[in-house]
Design a protein around this motif. Sequence first.
Motif, short mmCIF file in Angstrom:
data_model
loop_
_atom_site.label_atom_id
_atom_site.label_comp_id
_atom_site.label_asym_id
_atom_site.label_seq_id
_atom_site.Cartn_x
_atom_site.Cartn_y
_atom_site.Cartn_z
N ASN A 102 0.81 -1.23 0.00
CA ASN A 102 0.00 0.00 0.00
C ASN A 102 0.85 1.27 0.00
N ILE A 103 1.93 1.25 -0.75
CA ILE A 103 2.74 2.45 -0.94
C ILE A 103 2.31 3.11 -2.23
N ARG A 104 1.77 4.30 -2.13
CA ARG A 104 1.32 5.03 -3.31
C ARG A 104 2.55 5.53 -4.09
N VAL A 105 2.53 5.33 -5.40
CA VAL A 105 3.54 5.92 -6.27
C VAL A 105 2.82 6.90 -7.19
N LEU A 106 3.18 8.17 -7.07
CA LEU A 106 2.45 9.22 -7.77
C LEU A 106 3.38 10.04 -8.67
N SER A 107 2.87 10.38 -9.84
CA SER A 107 3.63 11.19 -10.80
C SER A 107 3.02 12.58 -10.92
N CYS A 108 3.88 13.56 -11.12
CA CYS A 108 3.43 14.94 -11.27
C CYS A 108 3.02 15.26 -12.70
N ALA A 109 2.97 14.27 -13.60
CA ALA A 109 2.67 14.52 -15.01
C ALA A 109 1.44 15.41 -15.23
N PRO A 110 0.35 15.26 -14.44
CA PRO A 110 -0.81 16.13 -14.69
C PRO A 110 -0.53 17.62 -14.58
N ALA A 111 0.55 17.99 -13.89
CA ALA A 111 0.88 19.41 -13.77
C ALA A 111 1.20 20.03 -15.11
N PHE A 112 1.69 19.20 -16.05
CA PHE A 112 2.11 19.71 -17.35
C PHE A 112 1.01 19.67 -18.40
N GLY A 113 -0.05 18.89 -18.16
CA GLY A 113 -1.07 18.66 -19.18
C GLY A 113 -1.63 19.92 -19.81
N PRO A 114 -2.15 20.87 -19.04
CA PRO A 114 -2.74 22.06 -19.65
C PRO A 114 -1.75 22.87 -20.48
N ALA A 115 -0.53 23.04 -19.99
CA ALA A 115 0.46 23.84 -20.72
C ALA A 115 0.88 23.16 -22.02
N VAL A 116 1.10 21.84 -21.98
CA VAL A 116 1.50 21.12 -23.18
C VAL A 116 0.35 21.10 -24.18
N ALA A 117 -0.86 20.93 -23.69
CA ALA A 117 -2.03 20.94 -24.59
C ALA A 117 -2.16 22.30 -25.27
N GLU A 118 -1.96 23.37 -24.53
CA GLU A 118 -2.04 24.71 -25.11
C GLU A 118 -1.00 24.88 -26.21
N MET A 119 0.22 24.39 -25.95
CA MET A 119 1.27 24.47 -26.97
C MET A 119 0.89 23.65 -28.20
N GLY A 120 0.31 22.47 -27.98
CA GLY A 120 -0.12 21.64 -29.10
C GLY A 120 -1.15 22.34 -29.96
N LEU A 121 -2.10 23.01 -29.31
CA LEU A 121 -3.11 23.77 -30.05
C LEU A 121 -2.45 24.88 -30.85
N GLY A 122 -1.50 25.58 -30.22
CA GLY A 122 -0.81 26.65 -30.91
C GLY A 122 -0.02 26.16 -32.11
N LEU A 123 0.66 25.03 -31.97
CA LEU A 123 1.43 24.46 -33.08
C LEU A 123 0.53 24.05 -34.23
N ALA A 124 -0.62 23.47 -33.88
CA ALA A 124 -1.56 23.04 -34.93
C ALA A 124 -2.05 24.23 -35.74
N ILE A 125 -2.46 25.28 -35.05
CA ILE A 125 -2.96 26.47 -35.75
C ILE A 125 -1.84 27.13 -36.54
N ALA A 126 -0.65 27.21 -35.94
CA ALA A 126 0.48 27.85 -36.62
C ALA A 126 0.84 27.11 -37.90
N ALA A 127 0.76 25.78 -37.88
CA ALA A 127 1.07 25.00 -39.08
C ALA A 127 -0.02 25.15 -40.14
N ALA A 128 -1.27 25.05 -39.71
CA ALA A 128 -2.38 25.13 -40.68
C ALA A 128 -2.47 26.51 -41.33
N ARG A 129 -2.27 27.56 -40.53
CA ARG A 129 -2.35 28.93 -41.04
C ARG A 129 -0.99 29.45 -41.53
N GLN A 130 0.03 28.60 -41.42
CA GLN A 130 1.39 28.92 -41.91
C GLN A 130 1.94 30.20 -41.28
#
Length: 341
Positions: A102-130
């Motif tokens: 019963n030792i919990r092993v926890l990762s901080c990965a969720p801390a990055f989710g919103p920021a990385v998702a925002e960057m992904g959205l920005g990259l997608a728009i930047a590529a599509a709109r050149q």
Amino acid sequence: MCVTSKMKEKVILDPYGRRIANIFYPEDLERLNSLADVIWSKDEPMPQEEVEAVREDVVAIITGYWRYGDVSRFPRLRAILEVSGGFPSPKDLDYAYCFSHNIRVLSCAPAFGPAVAEMGLGLAIAAARQIVWTDAAFRRGEENWSHTEFGGTFTLYDKQVGFIGFGGLARSLKQLLAPFRCPIQVYDPWLTDAYLRAQGVKPVDLETLLRTSRFIFVLAVPTASNRALLNRERLGLIPPDSVLILLSRAHLVDFDALTEMLSEGRFKGAIDVYPQEPLPPDHPVRKVPNVILSSHRAGAIAEALLNIGRIVVNDLEAILRGLTPQEMQVAQPEYIRLRGL
């Protein structure tokens, strides 16, 4: 709930690889010290002799990576909270022991989710709109002022989106895409079709996703089974008017094949992660004109790093009170087994 000094449990804070000031707001560090008797609390790695002196009394370890040997040496340990962004390797940490004790092993990965998702959205728009290429052309004096020749630009609105992987990052990105009315299809062999449909996305096989998506987001975590998942043959399925956005890890892609196909103009791309970092100065992808390159910056932002301290303290408080942690990613036996590595 007030915790008196007499009641405080011992917690090691040894985030080597991260600076304490970069991952904790002062108020979160203050909360941590009010909750527990915090041991070490320095940027330098905690010496093994210091660990040895407190190992029998420690109930939680906040760490950059597991480097303390046999976890059974810590008889009162209840939680390992990692601050690097990924679970410790099974080569270093005995997960079977953790799960059975019963030792919990926890990762901080969720801390990055919103920021990385925002960057992904920005990259997608930047590529599509050149956007990036238009800026470069303008600076060279080669800008396009025409209102009849548009150079193949397109919008994100109503376009078919494909997610490779549907973890926390994908769920953050799904929320950001909502205003664009994009239908989303997902390839994730770790999740059932029923679960994916309940999340409002369409489960599909990988080949279908690659053939039919206008925007393809690579979001899956690296595992023993998905190295070069996007090999030359599968990359060849991507239509020429599509954009591949590589956000999670280059591990999932045959990067040499990807570089060749981008240089041939087979499709557009946006890349934040690479097989070798820093990327060698002479790597050919640097000269490819139809790809946006970012030096692993999607999560490299102060706000995302400071989210780590917040969720660590929130979940540690829950654990110390005998409650369920809610914000960090909890290691599950099936996840660790499937991930390998």
